[in-house]
Design a protein around this motif. Sequence first.
Motif, PDB file in Angstrom:
ATOM      1  N   MET A 198       0.827  -1.210   0.000  1.00 61.72           N
ATOM      2  CA  MET A 198       0.000   0.000   0.000  1.00 61.72           C
ATOM      3  C   MET A 198       0.859   1.256   0.000  1.00 61.72           C
ATOM      4  N   SER A 199       1.913   1.236   0.786  1.00 62.56           N
ATOM      5  CA  SER A 199       2.796   2.400   0.869  1.00 62.56           C
ATOM      6  C   SER A 199       3.449   2.685  -0.482  1.00 62.56           C
ATOM      7  N   PHE A 200       3.919   1.628  -1.131  1.00 60.84           N
ATOM      8  CA  PHE A 200       4.559   1.795  -2.437  1.00 60.84           C
ATOM      9  C   PHE A 200       3.559   2.319  -3.462  1.00 60.84           C
ATOM     10  N   GLY A 201       2.368   1.772  -3.462  1.00 60.95           N
ATOM     11  CA  GLY A 201       1.351   2.248  -4.397  1.00 60.95           C
ATOM     12  C   GLY A 201       1.059   3.723  -4.213  1.00 60.95           C
ATOM     13  N   ALA A 202       0.905   4.145  -2.957  1.00 62.49           N
ATOM     14  CA  ALA A 202       0.604   5.547  -2.678  1.00 62.49           C
ATOM     15  C   ALA A 202       1.771   6.450  -3.067  1.00 62.49           C
ATOM     16  N   GLU A 203       2.979   5.998  -2.789  1.00 65.26           N
ATOM     17  CA  GLU A 203       4.156   6.796  -3.143  1.00 65.26           C
ATOM     18  C   GLU A 203       4.275   6.967  -4.653  1.00 65.26           C
ATOM     19  N   GLN A 204       3.968   5.906  -5.392  1.00 60.11           N
ATOM     20  CA  GLN A 204       4.046   5.974  -6.843  1.00 60.11           C
ATOM     21  C   GLN A 204       2.971   6.892  -7.427  1.00 60.11           C
ATOM     22  N   VAL A 205       1.785   6.892  -6.839  1.00 61.06           N
ATOM     23  CA  VAL A 205       0.725   7.808  -7.273  1.00 61.06           C
ATOM     24  C   VAL A 205       1.187   9.251  -7.097  1.00 61.06           C
ATOM     25  N   ALA A 206       1.751   9.559  -5.934  1.00 61.47           N
ATOM     26  CA  ALA A 206       2.219  10.924  -5.657  1.00 61.47           C
ATOM     27  C   ALA A 206       3.350  11.317  -6.595  1.00 61.47           C
ATOM     28  N   LEU A 207       4.253  10.388  -6.843  1.00 57.97           N
ATOM     29  CA  LEU A 207       5.392  10.665  -7.715  1.00 57.97           C
ATOM     30  C   LEU A 207       4.919  11.005  -9.134  1.00 57.97           C
ATOM     31  N   LYS A 208       3.992  10.212  -9.644  1.00 57.37           N
ATOM     32  CA  LYS A 208       3.475  10.451 -10.997  1.00 57.37           C
ATOM     33  C   LYS A 208       2.682  11.749 -11.070  1.00 57.37           C
ATOM     34  N   TYR A 209       1.832  11.977 -10.073  1.00 56.97           N
ATOM     35  CA  TYR A 209       1.005  13.190 -10.062  1.00 56.97           C
ATOM     36  C   TYR A 209       1.878  14.435 -10.028  1.00 56.97           C
ATOM     37  N   ALA A 210       2.926  14.400  -9.192  1.00 55.09           N
ATOM     38  CA  ALA A 210       3.797  15.571  -9.045  1.00 55.09           C
ATOM     39  C   ALA A 210       4.600  15.856 -10.308  1.00 55.09           C
ATOM     40  N   ALA A 211       4.745  14.829 -11.154  1.00 56.99           N
ATOM     41  CA  ALA A 211       5.467  15.008 -12.417  1.00 56.99           C
ATOM     42  C   ALA A 211       4.557  15.505 -13.534  1.00 56.99           C
ATOM     43  N   GLU A 212       3.240  15.647 -13.257  1.00 57.44           N
ATOM     44  CA  GLU A 212       2.278  16.096 -14.269  1.00 57.44           C
ATOM     45  C   GLU A 212       1.567  17.389 -13.875  1.00 57.44           C
ATOM     46  N   ARG A 213       1.337  17.578 -12.595  1.00 59.25           N
ATOM     47  CA  ARG A 213       0.576  18.726 -12.103  1.00 59.25           C
ATOM     48  C   ARG A 213       1.440  19.981 -12.114  1.00 59.25           C
ATOM     49  N   ARG A 214       0.903  21.055 -12.657  1.00 60.80           N
ATOM     50  CA  ARG A 214       1.627  22.330 -12.708  1.00 60.80           C
ATOM     51  C   ARG A 214       0.933  23.349 -11.812  1.00 60.80           C
ATOM     52  N   GLN A 215       1.742  24.005 -11.002  1.00 58.66           N
ATOM     53  CA  GLN A 215       1.190  25.008 -10.097  1.00 58.66           C
ATOM     54  C   GLN A 215       2.333  25.834  -9.517  1.00 58.66           C
ATOM     55  N   GLY A 216       2.150  27.146  -9.449  1.00 58.55           N
ATOM     56  CA  GLY A 216       3.123  28.008  -8.787  1.00 58.55           C
ATOM     57  C   GLY A 216       4.304  28.364  -9.669  1.00 58.55           C
ATOM     58  N   GLY A 217       5.320  28.886  -9.036  1.00 61.04           N
ATOM     59  CA  GLY A 217       6.488  29.363  -9.755  1.00 61.04           C
ATOM     60  C   GLY A 217       6.491  30.881  -9.836  1.00 61.04           C
ATOM     61  N   HIS A 218       7.318  31.420 -10.708  1.00 67.40           N
ATOM     62  CA  HIS A 218       7.417  32.874 -10.871  1.00 67.40           C
ATOM     63  C   HIS A 218       6.120  33.421 -11.449  1.00 67.40           C
ATOM     64  N   PRO A 219       5.595  34.525 -10.865  1.00 66.98           N
ATOM     65  CA  PRO A 219       4.316  35.076 -11.343  1.00 66.98           C
ATOM     66  C   PRO A 219       4.303  35.429 -12.825  1.00 66.98           C
ATOM     67  N   GLY A 220       5.454  35.776 -13.377  1.00 65.44           N
ATOM     68  CA  GLY A 220       5.506  36.166 -14.777  1.00 65.44           C
ATOM     69  C   GLY A 220       5.788  35.029 -15.730  1.00 65.44           C
ATOM     70  N   GLN A 221       5.872  33.801 -15.208  1.00 65.59           N
ATOM     71  CA  GLN A 221       6.187  32.634 -16.026  1.00 65.59           C
ATOM     72  C   GLN A 221       5.056  31.613 -15.951  1.00 65.59           C
ATOM     73  N   PRO A 222       4.994  30.671 -16.905  1.00 68.27           N
ATOM     74  CA  PRO A 222       3.990  29.603 -16.823  1.00 68.27           C
ATOM     75  C   PRO A 222       4.181  28.775 -15.552  1.00 68.27           C
ATOM     76  N   PRO A 223       3.115  28.182 -15.033  1.00 69.89           N
ATOM     77  CA  PRO A 223       3.230  27.343 -13.825  1.00 69.89           C
ATOM     78  C   PRO A 223       4.249  26.223 -14.022  1.00 69.89           C
ATOM     79  N   VAL A 224       4.903  25.853 -12.941  1.00 69.47           N
ATOM     80  CA  VAL A 224       5.915  24.798 -13.005  1.00 69.47           C
ATOM     81  C   VAL A 224       5.351  23.490 -12.471  1.00 69.47           C
ATOM     82  N   LEU A 225       5.983  22.394 -12.824  1.00 68.75           N
ATOM     83  CA  LEU A 225       5.603  21.107 -12.241  1.00 68.75           C
ATOM     84  C   LEU A 225       5.803  21.172 -10.734  1.00 68.75           C
ATOM     85  N   ILE A 226       4.872  20.618  -9.992  1.00 70.77           N
ATOM     86  CA  ILE A 226       4.966  20.757  -8.540  1.00 70.77           C
ATOM     87  C   ILE A 226       6.146  19.984  -7.953  1.00 70.77           C
TER      88      ILE A 226
END
Length: 286
Positions: free
Chosen positions: A19-47
């Motif tokens: 279960m721990s490995f599955g959850a860690e892998q979900v977070a790892l994949k999501y964080a490599a796709e989700r974009r949010q934040g970064g410099h206000p004048g630039q496009p959002p960065v991967l989290i």
Amino acid sequence: MFLMIQSMRMMVAIEGVGMSFGAEQVALKYAAERRQGGHPGQPPVLINKHTDIQRQLLSMAARVETLRGVVYELAVRIDLEKAGVVSDEVHSNVTQWLLPIAKASCAEAAFEVPSASIQVLGGAGYTREWPCEQWMRDARMMSIAEGSTGIQALDLLHRRLWRDEGKTLSDFITTVSKELQSAAPDVAAPAMRVLERLERAGRTLLSLRDRREEAEAGAVGFLQLAMLAATSWIAVRLVSQASDDRIAKRLAAAGRFWLSDIEARAALQEHEATAGAARLVEIQHI
């Protein structure tokens, strides 16, 4: 009965790592796709570019891989004993020492790693679109069934430490120390110092055998310290492997991160293990 209990506790540990490995892998994949934040004048960065997300991802991976190593070590030891390949007392003592540690630690990780994964996913983690919320709910009973964490701690104290006057602990420390001596000194040093804390805490609790309440107040702290000793042993293995492929690099990175603050965490758990029951008198005011 004991063989059945041993088997069930192993099954809980294996489930917990899965279960721990599955959850860690979900977070790892999501964080490599989700974009949010970064410099206000630039496009959002991967989290996964944010340092706090990196900290959380590394924490999850390190916990998963060190606990997986503990489960593998324990499973191989049990199989060798069942097959009659190894039958000496030291081997058996180390096996029995690891059993309550694996059960309790993996069961707790099965709840806490999905919780950390939900933190990375944010609000999305609460939805049924992602499996972490169900893993978190399902895993909550694992640190209760087949002996709660508190029972595992008392098992370690009464049956693994007190029953043979510390020989099982001594066999564990000797076995681990012997292996650590073959690793690079700078890699092995944190794990060796955790072993020293475990040995010191063990001596203190042995001296409290006739003051049961004093010792039992620190039983869970002692269990957690024993977990840190076992996982630091595994972490040194992960860092020390010779292979340089992608999986090996992941394992080595997990091991290095786990060792990076292991001494501070061990210091806290040694204090918890040996603080005694005096502070529990406050229960009368609760």
